[in-house]
Design a protein around this motif. Structure first.
Motif, short mmCIF file in Angstrom:
data_model
loop_
_atom_site.label_atom_id
_atom_site.label_comp_id
_atom_site.label_asym_id
_atom_site.label_seq_id
_atom_site.Cartn_x
_atom_site.Cartn_y
_atom_site.Cartn_z
N GLN A 254 0.85 -1.19 0.00
CA GLN A 254 0.00 0.00 0.00
C GLN A 254 0.89 1.24 0.00
OE1 GLN A 254 -3.76 -0.69 2.58
NE2 GLN A 254 -2.08 -1.42 3.84
N THR A 255 0.33 2.35 -0.42
CA THR A 255 1.10 3.58 -0.52
C THR A 255 1.52 4.09 0.85
OG1 THR A 255 -0.18 4.18 -2.50
CG2 THR A 255 1.09 5.93 -1.43
N ALA A 256 2.83 4.15 1.09
CA ALA A 256 3.40 4.81 2.27
C ALA A 256 2.84 4.29 3.59
CB ALA A 256 3.24 6.33 2.18
N ARG A 257 2.48 3.04 3.63
CA ARG A 257 2.04 2.44 4.88
C ARG A 257 2.30 0.94 4.82
NH1 ARG A 257 -2.05 3.58 1.52
NH2 ARG A 257 -4.05 2.45 1.53
N HIS A 258 2.12 0.28 5.95
CA HIS A 258 2.47 -1.12 6.04
C HIS A 258 1.67 -1.98 5.05
CE1 HIS A 258 4.73 -0.27 9.65
NE2 HIS A 258 4.96 -1.55 9.86
N ALA A 259 2.36 -2.92 4.44
CA ALA A 259 1.65 -3.95 3.69
C ALA A 259 0.72 -4.68 4.65
CB ALA A 259 2.65 -4.93 3.06
N ALA A 260 -0.44 -5.11 4.13
CA ALA A 260 -1.46 -5.67 5.00
C ALA A 260 -2.20 -6.80 4.28
CB ALA A 260 -2.44 -4.59 5.43
N GLU A 261 -2.91 -7.61 5.06
CA GLU A 261 -3.68 -8.71 4.47
C GLU A 261 -4.80 -8.17 3.60
OE1 GLU A 261 -4.76 -12.21 6.75
OE2 GLU A 261 -3.34 -11.58 8.32
N ALA A 262 -5.38 -7.06 4.00
CA ALA A 262 -6.45 -6.43 3.21
C ALA A 262 -6.09 -4.96 3.03
CB ALA A 262 -7.79 -6.57 3.92
N THR A 263 -6.15 -4.50 1.81
CA THR A 263 -5.82 -3.10 1.55
C THR A 263 -7.01 -2.22 1.89
OG1 THR A 263 -6.54 -3.27 -0.76
CG2 THR A 263 -4.22 -3.73 -0.28
N ASN A 264 -6.73 -0.93 2.05
CA ASN A 264 -7.78 0.05 2.27
C ASN A 264 -7.46 1.28 1.43
OD1 ASN A 264 -6.27 2.14 4.03
ND2 ASN A 264 -5.84 0.18 5.05
N SER A 265 -8.38 2.19 1.39
CA SER A 265 -8.24 3.34 0.49
C SER A 265 -7.64 4.57 1.14
CB SER A 265 -9.61 3.71 -0.09
OG SER A 265 -10.51 4.06 0.96
N MET A 266 -7.30 4.49 2.44
CA MET A 266 -6.90 5.70 3.16
C MET A 266 -5.39 5.72 3.40
SD MET A 266 -9.59 7.32 3.29
CE MET A 266 -8.77 8.67 4.14
N LEU A 267 -4.75 6.79 2.95
CA LEU A 267 -3.32 6.96 3.18
C LEU A 267 -3.05 7.40 4.61
CD1 LEU A 267 -2.23 8.93 -0.03
CD2 LEU A 267 -2.29 6.47 0.31
N ASN A 268 -1.89 7.01 5.12
CA ASN A 268 -1.44 7.54 6.40
C ASN A 268 -0.57 8.78 6.22
OD1 ASN A 268 -2.66 5.85 8.28
ND2 ASN A 268 -1.15 4.25 7.95
N ILE A 269 -0.27 9.13 4.98
CA ILE A 269 0.35 10.42 4.71
C ILE A 269 -0.73 11.34 4.12
CG2 ILE A 269 2.72 9.63 4.46
CD1 ILE A 269 2.31 9.72 1.41
N SER A 270 -0.68 12.58 4.55
CA SER A 270 -1.68 13.56 4.12
C SER A 270 -0.99 14.70 3.38
CB SER A 270 -2.43 14.13 5.34
OG SER A 270 -3.06 13.08 6.06
N ARG A 271 -1.61 15.12 2.28
CA ARG A 271 -1.02 16.17 1.45
C ARG A 271 -1.32 17.54 2.04
NH1 ARG A 271 0.33 16.00 -4.20
NH2 ARG A 271 -0.86 14.06 -4.44
N THR A 272 -0.29 18.37 2.10
CA THR A 272 -0.48 19.75 2.57
C THR A 272 -0.96 20.62 1.42
OG1 THR A 272 1.79 20.40 2.05
CG2 THR A 272 1.40 19.44 4.24
N ALA A 273 -1.30 21.86 1.76
CA ALA A 273 -1.83 22.78 0.74
C ALA A 273 -0.81 23.05 -0.35
CB ALA A 273 -2.26 24.09 1.40
N ASP A 274 0.49 22.96 -0.04
CA ASP A 274 1.52 23.22 -1.05
C ASP A 274 2.17 21.93 -1.56
OD1 ASP A 274 2.63 22.76 1.43
OD2 ASP A 274 4.19 24.29 1.26
N ASN A 275 1.43 20.83 -1.52
CA ASN A 275 1.83 19.56 -2.13
C ASN A 275 3.07 18.92 -1.48
OD1 ASN A 275 -0.28 19.41 -4.06
ND2 ASN A 275 0.81 20.94 -5.31
#
Length: 878
Positions: A254-275
């Protein structure tokens, strides 16, 4: 009558002395290095610990002098940032070991050396043409060899590179981007940048070297050490390995988070206003209880509410092991909106940390060079380059100490700069070669050595550890020491136990696992965690309430019998419990106290909360993995810096033991998990310091050691990928022959390496078209037989069940746990000829159940009666 259970008065830790005034742990030792990128990092670590490292280069110079980036973007043997970064603090002599004169010169260097570090993959042995092994000619010499795949096995002659090792070792299948909504991966697995296979192997080899030095100190015996990079990398992943071993459960990246048995749609990194990006880790009830008031303070809690009053705020999962429910996903959505309302510079992540939240900015490597915290810790040093009339900033330290320090050293040597230095063929100044030099301490009476299950002695004879470590970053470090023969008492208390709930054993046990064809249901017994078993094998277990006066007294009695006190709490916890370094030293003056926290104790971030992903974000490791902007960082799919911290933790303890053997002096070591990650960013920091260039991601390509094709290419089947790397014309032509893409040879876009680099998009499309019709393993074997570096991006299941090389290397060791039963755990990867490691340790067992050895320790070590022990249990002491 029971005594009151009030907390003892807090003790304190002393101020750290000026690190510039202290010697290195390995001062007085000499290393001869014959190494390229496979071994140079290990040599850098040894030089940083104070050893004199003499780099032997061929007349044309080390091949790493050709690896970029380059000073002012001008190629040249004295302008490579890679060479500068990995050869700082070393000396260079030019020796043609293939000539008679060169052989004699090289053997003269070895005559007064302690360690030979060799990553020449057999070339040096062929050049020397000796009739006897080096260990017979120089019986005290420690010969440490680093090879791609080891000395034997079906893949021992395969070609490799950093990319190939990260593919075959399983790292890439943990790292990358989220799948599409239908579950298909549109983008390939990602190899985190840069050179991590060699960092992993180099740290583990350094641990083995210092353990071998301690054995030699007691016996006078040198030995041969052999590290297969493939095995070193294969044990470096986290939950994927034990999830497969225990339950046959595959993990998904998964993007920028632990590999897991079931994926989810929510990132643990959050984009700031200036990317830019911010890591917002933490999904436990405790995290949620802290989050809501924090967001309410800013008026942005939306509809979030604190957890229910009956929620378990003490539950502690291994990071990445807890599934996300809908409530947690909504919480992350609210966090993302909060972060998006700020630009990177003004995001209140410091306030979030003060509120107890696991937040951190996703930093670029150079940003740490400007942070006061790291300056307070001497993490960076400005190194003079006199021939350029400039100084450049380098990361130079992984920890602080009261008695020893990392040595920044001089800038990397010019080619042959130390030719003619006669001191290099004489003994080190003030050096004695006696097997047991006097330290002013009373020598222990010789005892028969403790033999491991392998029938040979452990290198760490008689070493005892009072072990407060937890999580992988510290517990993994003492686990390595256990496999090398230290006897560890793992101390826990039920109010705050270690992370026992990851990769649990299956319902039905080992028999069910043998018959499994799909993932098995997991047990919930905290004494049956596979991940806990893997990181704590070979330890004794004690449940001890040191907040109780009797518990504290027992702890002090056991510390008096120990060589090392190890802990991984937040800074200040052990001091507040009455066991700061001042108290430890009063109990045993030569005690070694190794403390590891995410940011270290000294500095302005000492109380920051971290787990592996938070430390990786702060260190720059998260930012340095992924496709170029505007894609988000891919980060790491497991707690990479937990492992890197664990290697450093073990190395710090071993180095301190060696220093104590030399001087009789103990020390307090303030180690930082994040600092260990920063240490690996030297090339990108130099590029910023010298060229003003800010790091940017480059996916799976290889801009600095030029190669094309270079990437992971889709193969037949679901999520099957083959890593391929062609560094020269020979490999390119072999690839064209194997692939049958003969038209590529006459295509001007691909006529030279420079042309292929300029047309990588088109080349990757053509290579991918061919690979998509290939079975990944068949394609790898065909390319390898032709001399092309290639490796399947292997899953944990493939490493466990299908990899013939890992099986030949015996990379897993079966150990028995009292409740969990008999299961494989990862073995220490460096083969040690005289003192082989064994994961079961001196007690030949898996990880302990909670408090399993209370009676044994109290009765056999401290002389308590069974009645007294029962009384302690009734009083809540054990």
């Amino acid at each position: 009558m029971s005594q009151p259970t009030s907390s003892p008065p807090a003790s304190t830790n002393p101020q750290m002395p000026d690190q510039k005034t202290l010697p290195g742990m390995l001062a007085g030792l000499r290393v001869i290095e014959v190494a390229d990128e496979l071994g140079e990092y290990c040599g850098l670590v040894l030089a940083g610990l104070g050893a004199e490292v003499i780099k032997v280069e061929p007349p044309q110079g080390s091949p790493t002098r050709k690896i970029g980036p380059f000073f002012e973007d001008e190629r040249g043997p004295e302008r490579s940032f890679f060479y500068w970064a990995y050869n700082r603090g070393k000396k260079s002599v030019v020796v043609d070991t293939a000539s008679a004169d060169g052989r004699e010169q090289f053997l003269n260097l070895l005559a007064h050396a302690d360690i030979l570090l060799d990553s020449s993959c057999g070339r040096l042995k062929r050049d020397l043409q000796l009739d006897e092994p080096l260990n017979e000619r120089f019986p005290r010499l420690i010969v440490a060899r680093v090879t791609p795949f080891g000395d034997s096995g079906p893949w021992k002659d395969y070609q490799a590179s950093d990319l190939i090792h990260l593919a075959l070792g399983g790292v890439m299948m943990n790292c990358g981007y989220d799948p599409e909504p239908d579950g298909r991966y549109a983008r390939p697995p990602i190899a985190p940048q840069m050179w991590h296979a060699y960092h992993i192997a180099g740290d583990q080899t350094a641990v083995a070297i210092v353990a071998a030095l301690l054995h030699r100190k007691q016996t006078g015996e040198g030995q041969d050490l052999s590290c297969a990079i493939h095995q070193a990398v294969a044990i470096n992943t986290e939950l994927d390995l034990m999830s497969w071993v225990m339950r046959r459960a595959p993990l998904l990246r998964q993007t920028a988070r632990h590999a897991a048995e079931a994926t989810n749609s929510m990132l643990n990194i959050s984009r700031t206003a200036d990317n830019r990006w911010n890591m917002t880790w933490g999904v436990s009830a405790r995290d949620k209880a802290r989050l809501v008031p924090f967001l309410q303070h800013y008026g942005k809690a939306e509809d979030l509410r604190p957890p229910a009053l009956d929620s378990d705020l003490s539950a502690r999962d291994t990071p990445g092991s807890a599934p996300l429910d809908k409530e947690t996903e909504h919480m992350l959505e609210v966090i993302q909106r909060f972060v998006a309302s700020y630009d990177y510079a003004h995001l209140p992540w410091r306030d979030a940390q003060d509120a107890g939240l696991l937040w951190a900015p996703v930093r670029k490597p150079h940003e740490n060079t400007q942070d006061e915290h790291w300056h307070m810790r001497s993490t960076f040093a400005d190194i003079e380059h006199p021939e350029l009339g400039r100084t450049f900033r380098y990361p130079t330290s992984k920890w602080m100490s009261t008695a020893t320090a990392w040595q920044p050293g001089a800038r990397a040597p010019l080619l042959g700069e130390h030719n003619g230095d006669a001191s290099l063929t004489r003994p080190m100044p003030g050096r004695t070669d006696a097997a047991t030099a006097s330290t002013g301490r009373v020598a222990a009476q010789p005892r028969p050595p403790v033999l491991s299950a392998r029938g040979k002695p452990f290198p760490l004879q008689g070493v005892r550890i009072f072990d407060f470590s937890w999580f992988l970053a510290s517990a993994g470090g003492t686990r390595f020491l256990n496999s090398l023969g230290a006897e560890s008492i793992k101390v826990e208390w039920k109010a705050n136990p270690d992370t026992r709930l990851g990769a649990m054993a299956p319902v039905g046990g080992r028999d069910a696992r043998r018959q499994a064809t799909a993932p098995l249901k997991a047990v919930t017994d905290p004494d049956m965690g596979g991940q806990f078993n893997n990181k704590n094998a070979g330890k004794r277990g004690m449940s001890l309430n040191i907040r109780h006066p009797k518990g504290l007294a027992i702890a002090k009695d056991l510390i008096r019998m120990s060589d090392i006190v190890a802990e991984g709490f937040s800074p200040g916890v052990l001091q507040r419990l009455g066991l700061g370094y001042d108290v430890l030293k009063s109990i045993r003056p030569d005690i070694i106290y190794v403390q590891q926290a995410g940011m270290g104790a000294v500095g302005k971030y000492g109380r920051f909360r971290t787990v592996g992903p938070v430390a990786a974000s702060f260190a720059g490791a998260t930012e340095m993995s992924g496709l170029p902007d505007p894609a988000p960082p891919a980060g790491w799919g497991y707690s990479y810096l937990d492992w890197i911290g664990a290697y450093g933790f073990a190395l710090a303890a071993l180095g301190a033991l060696y220093h104590r053997e030399q001087t009789g002096e103990g020390q307090w070591i303030d180690s930082s998990q994040c600092e260990s990650g920063i240490f690996q960013t030297a090339v990108s920091v130099l590029d910023w310091s010298a060229n003003g260039r800010v790091w940017s991601r480059y996916g799976n390509r290889s801009p600095y050691k030029a190669a094309a094709p270079h990437g992971a290419y889709r193969c037949a089947g679901n999520d099957r990928w083959l890593a391929i790397a062609c560094f020269d014309a020979t490999q390119w032509n072999a690839f064209v022959d194997v692939s049958g893409l003969s038209a590529l040879r006459s295509d001007p876009r691909f006529a030279t390496l420079e042309a292929r680099l300029a047309n990588q998009d088109a080349l990757d499309e053509l290579v991918g078209t061919w690979s998509s019709m290939q079975d990944a393993y068949v394609g790898m074997e065909r390319l390898q037989r032709a001399g092309v570096p290639a490796g399947v991006c292997q899953t944990a299941g493939e490493r466990c069940d299908s990899d013939p090389q890992l099986a030949a290397l015996e990379w897993l060791t079966e150990v028995d746990g009292t409740r969990i039963g008999r299961w494989p755990v990862a073995e220490f990867p460096v083969k040690m000829s005289a003192t082989p490691a064994y994961s079961g340790g001196v007690i030949d067992r898996g990880a302990p159940c909670y408090g399993e050895d209370n009676e044994h320790i109290l009765e056999a070590w401290l002389g308590f009666s069974k009645g007294q022990i029962e009384g302690l249990r009734e009083e809540g002491v054990i």
